[in-house]
Motif scaffolding. Structure first.
Motif, short mmCIF file in Angstrom:
data_model
loop_
_atom_site.label_atom_id
_atom_site.label_comp_id
_atom_site.label_asym_id
_atom_site.label_seq_id
_atom_site.Cartn_x
_atom_site.Cartn_y
_atom_site.Cartn_z
N MET A 34 -8.54 -8.94 -35.51
CA MET A 34 -7.97 -9.95 -34.67
C MET A 34 -7.75 -9.21 -33.30
SD MET A 34 -3.96 -11.48 -35.15
CE MET A 34 -4.54 -12.30 -36.57
N PRO A 35 -8.14 -10.19 -32.39
CA PRO A 35 -8.18 -9.72 -31.15
C PRO A 35 -6.63 -9.30 -30.50
CG PRO A 35 -8.44 -11.88 -31.04
CD PRO A 35 -8.67 -11.59 -32.44
N PRO A 36 -6.42 -8.36 -29.64
CA PRO A 36 -5.16 -8.08 -29.23
C PRO A 36 -4.56 -9.18 -28.77
CG PRO A 36 -6.69 -6.60 -27.96
CD PRO A 36 -7.55 -7.30 -29.03
N ARG A 37 -3.03 -9.14 -28.49
CA ARG A 37 -2.49 -10.19 -28.05
C ARG A 37 -1.76 -9.52 -26.54
NH1 ARG A 37 -0.95 -14.61 -30.03
NH2 ARG A 37 1.05 -14.68 -28.87
N PRO A 38 -1.44 -10.59 -25.56
CA PRO A 38 -0.92 -10.02 -24.39
C PRO A 38 0.37 -9.19 -24.99
CG PRO A 38 -1.41 -12.04 -24.13
CD PRO A 38 -1.73 -11.88 -25.64
N VAL A 39 0.50 -7.87 -24.20
CA VAL A 39 1.63 -7.08 -24.73
C VAL A 39 3.07 -7.44 -24.55
CG1 VAL A 39 2.42 -4.60 -24.81
CG2 VAL A 39 -0.13 -5.28 -24.69
N LEU A 40 3.09 -8.14 -23.47
CA LEU A 40 4.63 -8.78 -22.87
C LEU A 40 4.43 -10.17 -22.52
CD1 LEU A 40 5.72 -5.84 -20.52
CD2 LEU A 40 6.39 -6.20 -22.64
N LEU A 41 5.25 -10.90 -22.94
CA LEU A 41 5.30 -12.42 -22.64
C LEU A 41 6.54 -12.65 -22.02
CD1 LEU A 41 3.09 -13.69 -25.67
CD2 LEU A 41 2.42 -13.71 -23.47
N PRO A 42 6.50 -13.90 -21.38
CA PRO A 42 7.72 -14.56 -20.83
C PRO A 42 8.66 -14.80 -22.03
CG PRO A 42 6.13 -16.01 -20.21
CD PRO A 42 5.25 -14.61 -20.84
N PRO A 43 9.98 -15.06 -21.85
CA PRO A 43 10.80 -15.56 -23.16
C PRO A 43 10.44 -16.79 -23.47
CG PRO A 43 12.17 -15.39 -21.06
CD PRO A 43 10.80 -14.74 -20.79
N ALA B 74 -0.07 -10.16 -15.07
CA ALA B 74 -0.77 -9.06 -14.43
C ALA B 74 -1.19 -8.05 -15.45
CB ALA B 74 0.98 -8.17 -14.49
N VAL B 75 -2.30 -7.18 -14.75
CA VAL B 75 -3.13 -6.51 -15.57
C VAL B 75 -2.73 -4.99 -15.29
CG1 VAL B 75 -5.52 -5.69 -15.77
CG2 VAL B 75 -4.98 -8.08 -15.35
N PRO B 76 -2.26 -4.13 -16.37
CA PRO B 76 -2.11 -2.68 -15.94
C PRO B 76 -2.70 -2.10 -15.26
CG PRO B 76 -1.70 -3.34 -18.55
CD PRO B 76 -2.48 -4.31 -17.76
N GLY B 77 -2.32 -1.01 -14.42
CA GLY B 77 -3.16 -0.09 -13.54
C GLY B 77 -4.03 0.75 -14.33
N LEU B 78 -4.86 1.53 -13.81
CA LEU B 78 -5.93 2.27 -14.59
C LEU B 78 -5.08 3.27 -15.46
CD1 LEU B 78 -8.98 2.89 -15.32
CD2 LEU B 78 -8.87 4.22 -13.11
N GLY B 79 -5.41 3.37 -16.80
CA GLY B 79 -4.84 4.50 -17.66
C GLY B 79 -3.25 4.15 -18.02
N LEU B 80 -2.56 3.13 -17.34
CA LEU B 80 -1.31 2.86 -18.06
C LEU B 80 -1.20 1.85 -18.91
CD1 LEU B 80 0.24 2.59 -14.11
CD2 LEU B 80 0.43 4.56 -15.69
N THR B 81 -0.20 1.67 -19.56
CA THR B 81 0.00 0.67 -20.47
C THR B 81 0.79 -0.57 -19.88
OG1 THR B 81 1.91 1.79 -21.48
CG2 THR B 81 0.04 2.38 -22.34
N ALA B 82 0.94 -1.61 -20.80
CA ALA B 82 1.86 -3.05 -20.42
C ALA B 82 3.02 -2.67 -20.05
CB ALA B 82 1.51 -3.88 -21.47
N ALA B 83 3.54 -1.68 -20.62
CA ALA B 83 4.94 -1.07 -20.51
C ALA B 83 5.25 -0.74 -18.98
CB ALA B 83 5.39 0.21 -21.48
N SER B 84 4.38 -0.38 -18.19
CA SER B 84 4.52 -0.16 -16.72
C SER B 84 5.07 -1.21 -16.12
CB SER B 84 2.81 0.33 -16.30
OG SER B 84 2.14 -0.47 -16.35
#
Length: 244
Positions: free
Chosen positions: A1-10, A18-28
């Motif tokens: 299964m393809p990965p889902r967007p990590v953070l979604l609006p409520p 938004a796309v994370p910066g190089l080397g960072l994760t969605a938590a950034s």
């Protein structure tokens, strides 16, 4: 299964992605997504080397990453209308390429600390600028950044960085038509004011905003202030009639 967007609006359809910066994760982007809140509901979509581990052989040049981003936006049902795309550092090149290669998906661009300034060659100059910038970052963010790099892996980081340095963002922006907001930190030596001014001179419709404080890692260190600028752009581009 393809990965889902990590953070979604409520709730509701996102206005921005938004796309994370190089080397960072969605938590950034967690603080920025919260700061944007209901004003600009924002999803975070991760890509190889930008939120996700890059498998060996994965194409990490900005063009290939932009095509992969377009595929994931469609896959996750985020292409019901043009979006404000937010990039940070090297992911600025990816969202700009998305606007060039898939213009129907993009209403506006927010490029935070965009790379890569061609004046950073040779490599030793890049290292010096990185060290000068890192000295002005919030040291409390270091453990989280190290965890991010452990997740995305430095091998993918290095390959994506080499590909990014071979692309001139000015040429990409010249081939786009949407409004662009360039955001820089006063202590960012990786994306200094002279580079942002050079990008803004590429064509009409590109604005520069300098934050009151901060260096390169603005989505984490200055989310509330950054959100105010994004809200202003989003409200403007969402009112403007589509040119596509």
């Amino acid at each position: 299964m393809p990965p889902r967007p990590v953070l979604l609006p409520p709730a509701g359809r996102p206005v921005a992605v938004a796309v994370p910066g190089l080397g960072l994760t969605a938590a950034s982007y967690g603080g920025l997504v919260d700061a944007l809140g209901a004003a600009v509901p924002t999803a975070v979509v991760a890509l190889p080397a930008m939120g996700l581990r890059a498998d060996p052989g994965t194409a990490l040049d900005p063009e290939s990453s932009a095509d992969e981003l377009a595929r994931r936006l469609d896959e996750h049902g985020l292409t019901g209308g043009p979006l404000v795309m937010i990039g940070h550092s090297a992911s600025c090149q990816v969202v700009a390429e998305l606007a060039r290669r898939h213009p129907h998906t993009v209403a506006g661009l927010v490029l935070v600390g965009p790379t890569a300034d061609p004046r950073m060659s040779p490599r030793r100059r890049l290292v010096v600028r990185w060290l000068r910038t890192a000295a002005r970052e919030d040291p409390r963010r270091v453990p989280g950044m190290l965890r991010s790099y452990a997740t995305t892996r430095l091998s993918g980081f290095a390959r994506a960085l080499r590909a990014a340095r071979r692309r001139d963002l000015r040429a990409t922006l010249a081939a786009t038509t949407v409004p662009v907001l360039l955001v820089g930190g006063p202590h960012d030596h990786l994306a200094p004011s002279g580079w942002l001014d050079a990008l803004a001179a590429t064509r009409p419709g590109i604005e520069v905003v300098t934050m009151t404080e901060g260096a390169h890692n603005l989505p984490q260190t200055r989310p509330a202030e950054l959100a105010r600028h994004i809200v202003t752009l989003a409200r403007r581009v969402c009112r403007e009639p589509s040119t596509g």
